[in-house]
Design a protein around this motif. Sequence first.
Motif, PDB file in Angstrom:
ATOM      1  N   ALA A   1       0.820  -1.208   0.000  1.00  0.00           N
ATOM      2  CA  ALA A   1       0.000   0.000   0.000  1.00  0.00           C
ATOM      3  C   ALA A   1       0.854   1.257   0.000  1.00  0.00           C
ATOM      4  CB  ALA A   1      -0.932  -0.001   1.216  1.00  0.00           C
ATOM      5  N   ALA A   2       2.062   1.159   0.515  1.00  0.00           N
ATOM      6  CA  ALA A   2       2.939   2.330   0.613  1.00  0.00           C
ATOM      7  C   ALA A   2       3.739   2.582  -0.660  1.00  0.00           C
ATOM      8  CB  ALA A   2       3.893   2.158   1.793  1.00  0.00           C
ATOM      9  N   GLN A   3       3.648   1.689  -1.639  1.00  0.00           N
ATOM     10  CA  GLN A   3       4.444   1.830  -2.854  1.00  0.00           C
ATOM     11  C   GLN A   3       3.980   3.007  -3.700  1.00  0.00           C
ATOM     12  OE1 GLN A   3       4.569  -1.857  -5.068  1.00  0.00           O
ATOM     13  NE2 GLN A   3       6.221  -2.655  -3.796  1.00  0.00           N
ATOM     14  N   ASP A   4       4.946   3.605  -4.398  1.00  0.00           N
ATOM     15  CA  ASP A   4       4.647   4.648  -5.370  1.00  0.00           C
ATOM     16  C   ASP A   4       4.221   3.998  -6.681  1.00  0.00           C
ATOM     17  OD1 ASP A   4       5.567   6.514  -7.726  1.00  0.00           O
ATOM     18  OD2 ASP A   4       5.382   7.811  -5.973  1.00  0.00           O
ATOM     19  N   ASP A   5       3.209   4.547  -7.329  1.00  0.00           N
ATOM     20  CA  ASP A   5       2.688   3.950  -8.564  1.00  0.00           C
ATOM     21  C   ASP A   5       3.758   3.783  -9.642  1.00  0.00           C
ATOM     22  OD1 ASP A   5       0.235   3.794  -7.411  1.00  0.00           O
ATOM     23  OD2 ASP A   5      -0.653   5.484  -8.476  1.00  0.00           O
ATOM     24  N   SER A   6       4.742   4.645  -9.637  1.00  0.00           N
ATOM     25  CA  SER A   6       5.774   4.604 -10.683  1.00  0.00           C
ATOM     26  C   SER A   6       6.965   3.734 -10.309  1.00  0.00           C
ATOM     27  CB  SER A   6       6.261   6.022 -10.991  1.00  0.00           C
ATOM     28  OG  SER A   6       6.862   6.606  -9.840  1.00  0.00           O
ATOM     29  N   LYS A   7       6.977   3.168  -9.091  1.00  0.00           N
ATOM     30  CA  LYS A   7       8.101   2.355  -8.645  1.00  0.00           C
ATOM     31  C   LYS A   7       7.598   1.081  -7.972  1.00  0.00           C
ATOM     32  CE  LYS A   7      11.070   6.408  -7.852  1.00  0.00           C
ATOM     33  NZ  LYS A   7      11.854   7.175  -6.850  1.00  0.00           N
ATOM     34  N   LEU A   8       6.798   0.328  -8.688  1.00  0.00           N
ATOM     35  CA  LEU A   8       6.207  -0.881  -8.129  1.00  0.00           C
ATOM     36  C   LEU A   8       7.218  -2.023  -8.121  1.00  0.00           C
ATOM     37  CD1 LEU A   8       2.691  -0.811  -9.857  1.00  0.00           C
ATOM     38  CD2 LEU A   8       3.315   0.036  -7.586  1.00  0.00           C
ATOM     39  N   SER A   9       7.118  -2.869  -7.109  1.00  0.00           N
ATOM     40  CA  SER A   9       7.971  -4.050  -7.023  1.00  0.00           C
ATOM     41  C   SER A   9       7.222  -5.137  -6.265  1.00  0.00           C
ATOM     42  CB  SER A   9       9.284  -3.713  -6.307  1.00  0.00           C
ATOM     43  OG  SER A   9       9.030  -3.297  -4.977  1.00  0.00           O
ATOM     44  N   GLY A  10       7.757  -6.350  -6.332  1.00  0.00           N
ATOM     45  CA  GLY A  10       7.145  -7.466  -5.619  1.00  0.00           C
ATOM     46  C   GLY A  10       6.674  -8.551  -6.556  1.00  0.00           C
ATOM     47  N   VAL A  11       5.884  -9.474  -6.021  1.00  0.00           N
ATOM     48  CA  VAL A  11       5.350 -10.608  -6.777  1.00  0.00           C
ATOM     49  C   VAL A  11       3.836 -10.463  -6.869  1.00  0.00           C
ATOM     50  CG1 VAL A  11       5.072 -13.115  -6.859  1.00  0.00           C
ATOM     51  CG2 VAL A  11       7.218 -12.113  -6.029  1.00  0.00           C
ATOM     52  N   LEU A  12       3.308 -10.575  -8.080  1.00  0.00           N
ATOM     53  CA  LEU A  12       1.867 -10.532  -8.312  1.00  0.00           C
ATOM     54  C   LEU A  12       1.432 -11.889  -8.845  1.00  0.00           C
ATOM     55  CD1 LEU A  12      -0.683  -8.662  -8.371  1.00  0.00           C
ATOM     56  CD2 LEU A  12      -0.181  -8.307 -10.797  1.00  0.00           C
ATOM     57  N   ARG A  13       0.517 -12.548  -8.136  1.00  0.00           N
ATOM     58  CA  ARG A  13       0.060 -13.882  -8.537  1.00  0.00           C
ATOM     59  C   ARG A  13      -1.318 -13.754  -9.180  1.00  0.00           C
ATOM     60  NH1 ARG A  13       0.109 -15.661  -2.619  1.00  0.00           N
ATOM     61  NH2 ARG A  13      -0.732 -13.554  -2.677  1.00  0.00           N
ATOM     62  N   VAL A  14      -1.392 -14.195 -10.433  1.00  0.00           N
ATOM     63  CA  VAL A  14      -2.629 -14.068 -11.209  1.00  0.00           C
ATOM     64  C   VAL A  14      -3.041 -15.449 -11.694  1.00  0.00           C
ATOM     65  CG1 VAL A  14      -3.751 -12.997 -13.206  1.00  0.00           C
ATOM     66  CG2 VAL A  14      -1.955 -11.751 -11.971  1.00  0.00           C
TER      67      VAL A  14
END
Length: 311
Positions: free
Chosen positions: A94-107
């Motif tokens: 939730a604290a991430q900046d929209d232009s600097k996203l990181s992490g794992v997204l499971r779809v």
Amino acid sequence: MPSTKSISGPLTQPTLPQLRALIAVVDAGGFGEAAAELNMSQSSLSEAVGKLEDLAGCSLLRRSARGTLPTPAGLRAVAHARAAVQAAGDVLLAAQDDSKLSGVLRVSSIRSAATHLLPPVLLAFRQQHPGVVVKLLDVERAGLGEEQVRSGQTDMALLEVEGGLAADLRLTPLLQDDYLFVAPESRGTLPVTVQELADAPLLLSSRSDRCFQRTEAYLGRFGISADRATEIDQDSVTLSMVRHGLGITLMPRLALSPVPAGLVTLPLPEPLTRSLVLAALPHRAGLPLIRAFTSALVDSLGSSSLAGQPV
């Protein structure tokens, strides 16, 4: 056996590593597999689960011939463990900046959408957000995608919905996908009749597939039973058998893109459609990572010739 002694004060709160240990064993079905998944020793994993059982005052897991399974208490506990671990991770997301996203997204996604809709989306998303790793899971059993989102096993699911089956999830409408009659090219392009559906050999997907269930209900409107259909798991095998004159099938337009050579596709006597949506938990839909992927998918569909008719 876990101790039933109660512990007062802040020590009664389980730790995130203990909750992750429980989740890993339940998902893997055994301590050895779970330890390998978490990259830790089996003894450390057993100790973490044991301390959690001490806090709970009851057994959360039991060994059986089918592996390590959750007890009734364990089933209740693991649902909350997933939510707690997910919520802890969401604090940082939730604290991430929209232009600097990181992490794992499971779809998770139904196979036809994963094949024809998602590749250009994944490419564009990777270029825009190189710090994000997208893990794609294939789901075909009816209801599995919804279950994975609710349990926290995936962040989002691209799936089919009917009525209020996923009313507890945040649903982003994507497209309406028409079902088509598929036959050998030699059949020609004369309009499809109900009688032809009743007489021709039927080749359909597995009975556990929502596509079969929707087709079965459609044929039932005309008094045609799907019980006589030959069930085939793979679309490619179905279409090959149709091309060789072994029967006909009903299949969503998206699953037929592009239409293989040697086949003809025609409208059904009465329309049959499925609604494709992107599902997420309501309280997570606004996370920058999830919001960005949703926007990328919707934008891609707006310029895609595969998407059929937008909702």
